[in-house]
Design a protein around this motif. Sequence first.
Motif, mmCIF file in Angstrom:
data_model
loop_
_atom_site.group_PDB
_atom_site.id
_atom_site.type_symbol
_atom_site.label_atom_id
_atom_site.label_comp_id
_atom_site.label_asym_id
_atom_site.label_seq_id
_atom_site.Cartn_x
_atom_site.Cartn_y
_atom_site.Cartn_z
ATOM 1 N N GLU A 1 44.130 26.998 57.152
ATOM 2 C CA GLU A 1 44.582 27.986 56.579
ATOM 3 C C GLU A 1 44.630 29.123 55.359
ATOM 4 O OE1 GLU A 1 47.379 25.725 57.347
ATOM 5 O OE2 GLU A 1 45.382 25.447 58.842
ATOM 6 N N LYS A 2 44.186 27.904 54.561
ATOM 7 C CA LYS A 2 44.275 28.493 52.763
ATOM 8 C C LYS A 2 43.230 29.070 52.561
ATOM 9 C CE LYS A 2 47.806 25.107 51.818
ATOM 10 N NZ LYS A 2 48.689 23.574 51.796
ATOM 11 N N LEU A 3 41.819 29.044 53.041
ATOM 12 C CA LEU A 3 41.296 29.195 52.544
ATOM 13 C C LEU A 3 40.878 31.406 52.589
ATOM 14 C CD1 LEU A 3 38.269 26.940 54.612
ATOM 15 C CD2 LEU A 3 38.897 27.271 52.503
ATOM 16 N N GLY A 4 40.706 31.999 51.657
ATOM 17 C CA GLY A 4 40.655 33.459 51.726
ATOM 18 C C GLY A 4 38.894 33.605 52.342
ATOM 19 N N LYS A 5 39.315 35.289 53.301
ATOM 20 C CA LYS A 5 38.476 35.791 53.628
ATOM 21 C C LYS A 5 37.473 36.851 53.490
ATOM 22 C CE LYS A 5 39.679 32.820 58.230
ATOM 23 N NZ LYS A 5 41.371 33.138 57.546
ATOM 24 N N ALA A 6 36.718 36.878 54.005
ATOM 25 C CA ALA A 6 35.637 37.843 52.603
ATOM 26 C C ALA A 6 34.645 38.602 53.427
ATOM 27 C CB ALA A 6 34.920 37.953 51.328
ATOM 28 N N GLY A 7 34.823 40.036 53.848
ATOM 29 C CA GLY A 7 33.464 39.858 54.260
ATOM 30 C C GLY A 7 31.941 39.565 54.137
ATOM 31 N N LEU A 8 32.090 40.049 52.577
ATOM 32 C CA LEU A 8 30.687 39.933 51.945
ATOM 33 C C LEU A 8 30.752 39.392 51.076
ATOM 34 C CD1 LEU A 8 27.186 40.231 51.564
ATOM 35 C CD2 LEU A 8 28.034 42.214 50.827
ATOM 36 N N VAL A 9 30.182 38.128 50.052
ATOM 37 C CA VAL A 9 29.928 38.105 48.646
ATOM 38 C C VAL A 9 28.989 37.840 47.876
ATOM 39 C CG1 VAL A 9 30.263 36.221 46.808
ATOM 40 C CG2 VAL A 9 31.876 36.482 49.244
ATOM 41 N N ARG A 10 28.199 38.738 47.623
ATOM 42 C CA ARG A 10 26.774 38.544 46.706
ATOM 43 C C ARG A 10 27.074 38.720 44.966
ATOM 44 N NH1 ARG A 10 25.984 44.938 45.910
ATOM 45 N NH2 ARG A 10 27.290 45.383 45.829
ATOM 46 N N GLU A 11 26.159 38.274 44.685
ATOM 47 C CA GLU A 11 25.660 37.864 43.396
ATOM 48 C C GLU A 11 24.626 38.924 43.072
ATOM 49 O OE1 GLU A 11 24.860 34.102 41.574
ATOM 50 O OE2 GLU A 11 23.041 35.130 41.565
ATOM 51 N N LYS A 12 25.155 40.034 41.767
ATOM 52 C CA LYS A 12 24.072 41.041 41.434
ATOM 53 C C LYS A 12 23.826 41.288 39.759
ATOM 54 C CE LYS A 12 24.111 46.123 41.405
ATOM 55 N NZ LYS A 12 24.633 47.105 41.217
ATOM 56 N N ALA A 13 22.017 40.523 39.597
ATOM 57 C CA ALA A 13 22.195 41.222 38.002
ATOM 58 C C ALA A 13 21.643 41.798 38.189
ATOM 59 C CB ALA A 13 20.556 39.727 39.040
ATOM 60 N N PHE A 14 21.829 42.500 36.198
ATOM 61 C CA PHE A 14 22.098 43.152 35.920
ATOM 62 C C PHE A 14 20.923 43.367 34.827
ATOM 63 C CE2 PHE A 14 25.682 43.011 36.879
ATOM 64 C CZ PHE A 14 26.286 43.993 37.672
#
Length: 543
Positions: free
Chosen positions: A355-368
């Motif tokens: 129950e303590k886990l957070g939920k996100a639809g998308l986690v992504r890493e972006k390079a600049f």
Amino acid sequence: MALAFDEFGRPFVIIKEQDQKVRLRGLDAQKANIASGMAVSRILRTSLGPKGMDKMLQSPDGDVTITNDGATILEKMDVDNQIAKLLVELSRSQDYEIGDGTTGVVVLAGALLEQSQKLLERGIHPIRVAEGYETASRIAVEHLEKISQKFDFGVNNIEPLVRTCMTTLSSKIVNRCKRSLAEIAVKAVMAVADLERRDVNLDLIKVEGKVGGKLEDTELIHGILVDKEMSHPQMPKQIEDAKIAILTCPFEPPKPKTKHKVDIDTVEKFQTLRKQEQQYFDVMVQKCKVGCRLLYEDVGATLVICQWGFDDEANHLLMHRNLPAVRWVGGVELELIAIATGGRIVPRFQELTPEKLGKAGLVREKAFGTTKDRMLYVEHCANSRAVTIFIRGGNKMIIEETKRSIHDALCVARNLIRNNSIVYGGGSAEISCSVCVEAAADKHPGVEQYAIRAFADALDSVPMALAENSGLQPIETLSSVKSQQIKENNHYCGIDCNDAGTNDMREQNVFETLIGKQQQIFLATQVVKMILKIDDVISPSEY
Ligand code: ADP
């Protein structure tokens, strides 16, 4: 100075403190104070309005700030004089309460001080001036209420809000992109606003900046942006439907303290130690992935976000066990991630439960760019209320100034959600108040009427400064706009700073919030009254 002896006959010198002090009394004190206040206000006067100049300030360690924002200029100016500091405070309180109009409030205070100097020279007692100002400010604030209008907007009709934010941004360095920045600011505020309670928690809007790209690339992210990257380059760059473990405990085996002694004299012993260390990590990773109590039932954190670091061994293992991780995430970000993803911050591994886990639809890493700069986007979160404004720009100074301008725009949008009354800008509200206060002065029997009239003149100095800064003839422009207001009974005529061909600020869409303008008048009057009431200044000698 005097020589004296203590009970043991040792000599010591008494320095009389009073001799060391500089003292100014009566009218001299008031005049000196007024002069210092006016000096500060004069600096800001040229920065007022859409055509106002910018100031470049260099800090003692060489940092350069270029800005047009009154509060920032005063903050960085490092003033010494106590009265000047009062004006710095004044601008800060306007910034704190309202967030916009920080230059205008100081210009108004300066004008009130200038007028009071004339009144004092004519022999009017400072208390009468202060009382006159108080009466006049009340008249002006009431009049503002009368000429204010209600401002309609809704979740599906944000255009009016966008236009108001554009007015705020039009006087800043970033006015090239005012439309897109205003839209971003309004969308951000609407995302976190509670329209029923008319409340906006600006803490949920995070403003981040990164040097590089163009100002046009500035974007609104419905989620959190963390200036961190995956801890291992081979970890996945994109995780869908992420379940996030948010940890504040170190992902490391306990380090031996100095008082512990580890005796390793054979290769075997060393290998046992290594093995144990590895086991320790294994258990940790397993706990994150599987959850400690529900042993084999997979609760599966698919991402670990950790406030602390983990060493190479742990990193390697995490990669192998296919558990992406991010390390060294700051406390504020961690908290925002927890709010946005609906997760809980876990201080001990033992406490990690599904129950303590957070939920996100998308986690992504972006390079600049071509650099190795990478950032982590946490989007489509379970609790979508936290948003991030990500500013791009050519250099650090532009980014900092954009942050300040966006802050002003956010505050304006927030103020309108709290109270949707507006008055028109470009000095039109001030001119209208000035006419009203002037008329009220004639009806006042006492000496205060001079002060009330002086207050009306001081209000005129705002449109005059706007005209002056736009390269117009100040007195000529003011008198023609004022006569137009009276003739047409139109409270919305102001200074046409941008040469748009019309004086009507409704057509130019130049608004300000009613509470912002009222606050300006209240605060400026308060400070001026305070300065006028000081008749004795005792300060340490400069020698
Ligand atoms: P502040 O820090 O006080 O907000 P600004 O430099 O942003 O100072 O200037 C705000 C003043 O400029 C306000 O009086 C506002 O009405 C006026 N203003 C802004 N945009 C325009 C415009 N397009 N035309 C005329 N006046 C404007």
